[in-house]
Write an enzyme that holds these catalytic residues in place. Structure first.
Site, PDB file in Angstrom:
ATOM      1  N   ASP A 188      -6.466   4.770  -9.675  1.00 48.06           N
ATOM      2  CA  ASP A 188      -6.655   3.966  -8.473  1.00 48.06           C
ATOM      3  C   ASP A 188      -5.863   4.589  -7.327  1.00 48.06           C
ATOM      4  O   ASP A 188      -5.684   5.807  -7.285  1.00 48.06           O
ATOM      5  CB  ASP A 188      -6.226   2.525  -8.756  1.00 48.06           C
ATOM      6  CG  ASP A 188      -7.035   1.495  -7.977  1.00 48.06           C
ATOM      7  OD1 ASP A 188      -6.876   1.438  -6.746  1.00 48.06           O
ATOM      8  OD2 ASP A 188      -7.831   0.749  -8.588  1.00 48.06           O
ATOM      9  N   HIS A 235      -4.463  -1.373  -3.314  1.00 50.75           N
ATOM     10  CA  HIS A 235      -5.551  -1.666  -4.253  1.00 50.75           C
ATOM     11  C   HIS A 235      -5.098  -1.540  -5.700  1.00 50.75           C
ATOM     12  O   HIS A 235      -5.322  -2.427  -6.532  1.00 50.75           O
ATOM     13  CB  HIS A 235      -6.720  -0.724  -3.956  1.00 50.75           C
ATOM     14  CG  HIS A 235      -7.996  -1.049  -4.654  1.00 50.75           C
ATOM     15  ND1 HIS A 235      -8.283  -0.612  -5.923  1.00 50.75           N
ATOM     16  CD2 HIS A 235      -9.081  -1.752  -4.244  1.00 50.75           C
ATOM     17  CE1 HIS A 235      -9.494  -1.035  -6.268  1.00 50.75           C
ATOM     18  NE2 HIS A 235     -10.000  -1.732  -5.266  1.00 50.75           N
ATOM     19  N   SER A 402     -13.735  -4.965  -8.245  1.00 51.07           N
ATOM     20  CA  SER A 402     -12.461  -4.296  -8.516  1.00 51.07           C
ATOM     21  C   SER A 402     -11.472  -5.253  -9.157  1.00 51.07           C
ATOM     22  O   SER A 402     -10.614  -4.848  -9.949  1.00 51.07           O
ATOM     23  CB  SER A 402     -11.851  -3.758  -7.216  1.00 51.07           C
ATOM     24  OG  SER A 402     -12.503  -2.614  -6.764  1.00 51.07           O
TER      25      SER A 402
END
Length: 560
Positions: A188, A235, A402
């Site tokens: 990620d 994220h 996600s």
């Protein structure tokens, strides 16, 4: 050149348009049958960077099948088979590139080499019979999730609605399982390893504040300053919090985590993702050396995707599966149209998650199936709307698949913690996840009420999934670490045998490890400033074994 080169001279604009090569007079022109048009085009500027794909791929499944039945042995066999195949098939190309002093990075997780060359050298490369193609370097995306609205907490103790919805707290309380002994990973944007929700579960954290990033962190992009994990996008920290966050935001709050930064921005260059895929199978030290397949994670979450349909990442996923690493992917945020599942989620080998909200309704943007060859996609659905989790500096609420994928990844951690014999058995684990999911009708994109291309096999139920795992005879180990007759808190205790586990002692110097397969083990106690102590013992099924070790500040190591 090492695949772990930390600094790359790449313009951001070059990440949005695939790198390509073409020759222009008076240079020699590469064979058009092997060279992608975009690559030929880019060589007009004189030099270009591209992938050279060679013929054939290693067979990781066969290598794993010949290895002993342990996950570590399978991982070592897969690594040896893939690196050996790459070295043999790429030998002449690597020799040519070295002779020409051309910048190049060989990969082994796929049979390809990243090369920077001029048209003349590109023509020489293309003429090699073992070269199958010369292709541009593309990008995938870490989809920027949409901001959400925080939902009311739905259970006591500050548990978020999404964690309660999949019944993870029931696993913690009724089954006394929080994911102990399992390692999850993310590819990620990185992770804030000092976040209060995540710091203790980082595999690189040790008692006394000591931190070790070797084998626990890899920055494929070279973006992070220094050797420590970073995450300027948030994220990856959000995703990791959903898996292992401590205070009601995570599904498996006592699983350990490691991470790879494979996305330098909202874009994830393919060469970074390949380097990340290699590291997951065989983590290295911070210099990219001394690979250790035995330190590979159990599960890897991938909350990134690319719209283009191709096989570029399939060898990576197949290698993970052969090595017993569960490959979890977000299905994508390109719905509500049918046949919108993205790559690599659409692969048969990948397990992918769609997204639903607090009312159990499918998120409109959740990508629908089918996947390749008409298979059901997503495989399963999990909470993904208005998900509160960790970000650098605090918390944030985001929406997207996600956020759904890590719920499933962490549920696998709970399952494998409950049943060590299931660990690394991807097919059996997928069947149990699917069989315990809550059927949710939505046949708009095909399928049935129980198996469709919107919810997959249904909505995730972590409690049912963990309860469905095969029951096996397991034992428990209780112990105490002392020094000069006093309890020694903050001691790192490692148990190796049929299963390897690490735990820290509490304030009373005690430790406890549940769900250990029967067999012979070695127990090692380590704390800086003390002589390491070891002892051997046998764990018996349905029994509790106790041990006591004394650490000394001077003299030889002692046994308790």
């Amino acid at each position: 050149m090492s695949p772990h080169l930390r600094r790359r001279t790449r313009a951001l604009a070059g990440l949005l348009v695939p790198l390509a090569l073409i020759s222009a007079a008076p240079h020699a022109e590469p064979g058009r049958d092997k060279v992608a048009a975009a690559v030929r085009d880019d060589l007009k500027d004189g030099t270009a960077t591209f992938f050279v794909r060679l013929r054939g791929e290693a067979d990781p499944a066969s290598a794993a099948a010949r290895a002993p039945a342990t996950k570590a042995a399978k991982g070592a066999a897969v690594y040896a088979a893939m690196t050996g195949y790459a070295e043999r098939s790429q030998a002449r190309l690597r020799e040519l590139l070295t002779e020409r002093n051309a910048a190049h990075t060989p990969f082994w997780i796929v049979n390809a080499v990243k090369v920077t060359a001029d048209p003349a050298l590109a023509a020489e490369i293309s003429a090699l019979p073992e070269v199958a193609g010369i292709e541009p370097i593309g990008t995938a995306e870490a989809p920027r999730p949409a901001p959400g609205t925080r939902q009311s907490l739905t259970a006591g103790g500050g548990v978020e609605w999404n964690i309660d919805r999949i019944k993870a707290p029931r696993v913690w309380k009724k089954l006394r399982n929080r994911g102990e002994g399992i390692v999850v990973a993310t590819i990620d944007s990185g992770v804030d390893f000092e976040h209060p929700e995540l710091a203790a579960q980082y595999r690189g954290s040790h008692p006394g504040g000591r931190v070790e990033h070797d084998y626990n962190w890899f920055d494929a992009t070279g973006v992070c300053a220094g050797s420590a994990p970073c995450d300027d996008l948030g994220h990856g920290t959000h995703v990791t919090g959903i898996m292992t966050g401590r205070s009601g935001i995570g599904v498996a709050p006592r699983a350990e985590w490691i991470a790879v930064r494979g996305c330098e921005s909202a874009k994830c260059a393919n060469d970074f993702l390949l380097a990340a895929g290699q590291w997951i199978l065989a983590p290295t030290d911070l210099d990219g050396r001394n690979p250790r397949p035995d330190l590979a994670p159990d599960i890897v979450n991938n909350s990134w995707a690319k719209a283009r349909r191709d096989d570029w990442y399939r060898p990576v996923v197949k290698a993970w599966v052969a090595a017993g690493i569960f490959p979890m992917f977000a299905n994508g945020n390109t719905g509500p149209g049918c046949d919108t599942t993205e790559t690599p989620a659409r692969y048969v080998e990948s397990h992918s998650a769609g997204s639903f909200d607090v009312n159990d309704a499918l998120m409109p943007e959740s990508s629908r199936g089918p996947g390749e060859n008409g298979v059901t996609k997503p495989d399963i659905a999990a909470p993904g709307v208005d998900i509160r989790s960790s970000v650098p500096g605090g918390y944030f609420v985001w929406t997207g698949t996600s956020m759904s994928s890590p719920h499933v990844a962490a549920t696998v951690a709970l399952m494998w913690s409950a049943a060590p014999a299931l660990r690394g058995d991807i097919a059996a684990t997928r069947a149990l996840l699917d069989g315990t999911a809550v059927d949710t009708p939505d046949t708009g994109c095909g399928g049935t009420a129980a198996d469709n291309n919107a919810f997959g096999e249904g909505r995730l139920n972590a409690y049912a999934a963990v309860r469905s795992v095969p029951r096996e005879p397991l034992g428990t180990l209780h112990g105490t670490i002392t020094t000069h007759g006093r309890p020694l808190p903050g001691t790192e205790v490692t148990v190796t045998g049929p299963l390897s586990r690490t735990v820290d002692t509490g304030r009373d110097g005690g430790f406890s490890l549940r769900r250990l397969p029967p067999g012979d083990y070695q127990v090692t106690a380590y704390k800086p400033g003390y002589a390491t102590a070891t002892t051997k013992l046998t764990i018996k099924a349905d029994r509790t074994t106790t041990t006591r070790l004394r650490l000394r500040t001077d003299g030889p190591r002692g046994l308790g």
